[in-house]
Scaffold this motif. Structure first.
Motif, PDB file in Angstrom:
ATOM      1  N   TYR A 107       0.829  -1.209   0.000  1.00 11.00           N
ATOM      2  CA  TYR A 107       0.000   0.000   0.000  1.00 11.00           C
ATOM      3  C   TYR A 107       0.866   1.263   0.000  1.00 11.00           C
ATOM      4  N   LYS A 111      -2.167   6.231   1.596  1.00 12.35           N
ATOM      5  CA  LYS A 111      -3.480   5.656   1.323  1.00 12.35           C
ATOM      6  C   LYS A 111      -3.940   4.698   2.429  1.00 12.35           C
ATOM      7  N   ASN A 113      -5.511   3.887   5.733  1.00 13.50           N
ATOM      8  CA  ASN A 113      -6.413   4.605   6.633  1.00 13.50           C
ATOM      9  C   ASN A 113      -6.871   3.726   7.777  1.00 13.50           C
TER      10      ASN A 113
END
Length: 394
Positions: A107, A111, A113
């Protein structure tokens, strides 16, 4: 921009310019770059590209490439390795490789979260809570330390936040679930008195005057007499052992044939007394060792258990010899650590208090000693019943 025409030694023509990029944000100094191209136009284009690249990198020529979470994790890990011992580094590497990076590595860091992290932690907890069906060890992917794995992720994001690579820490909104975990029964591998007798009778019957045999005899005798960890024993110097009183001073350990200046824990710094049999074996070994190194053109060696050439011993190399001896004696393959467990078991069944055993083994707490060894007090339990029967005349 001053672009100069340059004729090289081989006669070819190139165009070159020395451009000013700006003040480097990391060093505070002027940043410049020499650009060379085959044409004046291309030289001008490459110069402008260099200026743009400098600005994109945060006005610095020291490019820091953080493309995804794995890049950030490795940057944090490099910093982490500077402050811990090699064995701790190895454990962290395993946790990163087996849990953290497979889940998050690909990832982009900006990005990741809270929703994604919550799903990952929930899955770790679910895997850890699965039935073990009597297994002694948890399989890969079902580790019970999912709270630690999440803590690692949190530490990585704190590092990213401090470097300005992310605007906030998504870990702060994640709730680590509480699940009931099935405990694995720890099978303590040790040898009984009779099994130890069989082992040493066999070992002492082997042909003498062989370096590995003599070393193994002395090493195994010391391990079972002291309860030392194998790494602690291999790191001993002759100055750490008083062969008159039998006092062994423990202050170091080894990891992958590298001696560390500190032992496993603070409590591991200790002095352990050994019995007369172990002292006699060590005295014999010291004489044999001195003769060996003299025969290969070296003087007396400071280490108690060096390798055959004098280097720090990698005990994994001689482990197959130990397993071969166990097999020859038809004994369980308890490894070098089994002698430590055997030492504790013998003391417990001789009535030695837990506190004294804790001190000899160098455990951080008496609770650790009791948790590991309390079920090995079989002889004490039998004696307790016999004592009760002798007084229960009511």
């Amino acid at each position: 921009m001053n672009i100069k025409k340059v004729i090289k030694k081989d006669g070819t023509i190139v165009y070159r310019t020395n451009i000013y990029l700006g003040i480097d944000s990391l060093t505070g100094k002027q940043a410049r770059k020499v650009v060379t191209a085959k044409s004046e136009k291309m030289c001008n284009i490459k110069a402008n590209q260099a200026i743009n690249e400098f600005e994109k990198q945060g006005n610095t020529v020291r490019k820091v490439s953080i493309d995804n979470f794995e890049d950030m994790a490795m940057m944090w890990f490099e910093n982490y390795k500077l402050s811990v011992k090699p064995r701790t580094v190895q454990i962290m590497q395993t946790r990163l490789n087996n849990y953290v990076l497979p889940a998050l590595g690909a990832y982009r860091i900006d990005k990741v979260n809270s929703i994604l992290l919550q799903q990952i932690v929930n899955q770790w907890a679910l895997n850890a809570s699965q039935p073990l069906n009597g297994a002694y060890h948890r399989p890969r992917g079902k580790g019970k330390d999912f709270k630690i794995y999440f803590n690692i992720v949190e530490r990585i994001f704190k590092h990213a936040l401090s470097l300005g690579l992310v605007k906030d820490n998504p870990c702060l909104n994640v709730i680590v679930p509480k699940v009931r975990l099935e405990s694995t029964e720890k099978k303590i591998k040790h040898l009984t008195v009779d099994q130890l007798r069989v082992f040493f009778v066999y070992a002492e019957s082997l042909p003498k005057e062989r370096y590995t045999t003599e070393l193994m005899l002395a090493l195994c005798r010391l391990l079972v007499a002291s309860g030392l960890r194998i790494g602690e024993a291999v790191s001993l110097s002759w100055s750490d052992i008083d062969l008159e009183t039998g006092a062994v001073s423990v202050s170091k350990t080894t990891h992958r044939a590298i001696i560390q200046s500190t032992p496993k824990t603070n409590k591991s710094n200790r002095v352990v007394l050994i019995d007369s049999k172990a002292i006699a074996v060590l005295k014999h070994w010291r004489i044999f060792q001195a003769r060996h190194f003299l025969s290969i053109g070296k003087g007396k060696h400071d280490l108690v258990f060096p390798g055959i050439t004098g280097k720090v011993l990698d005990y994994q190399i001689i482990r197959p010899v130990l397993l071969k001896w166990f097999k020859a004696c038809n004994l369980p393959q308890v490894g070098f650590h089994g002698f430590r467990h055997s030492h504790a078991s013998l003391l417990l069944n001789a009535g030695v208090p837990y506190k004294e055993i804790q001190e000899r083994l160098g455990h951080a707490s008496i609770k650790m000693t009791m948790d590991i060894y309390s079920h090995l007090e079989t002889d004490n339990q039998i004696r307790a019943v016999e004592r009760f029967e002798s007084i229960a005349n009511f």
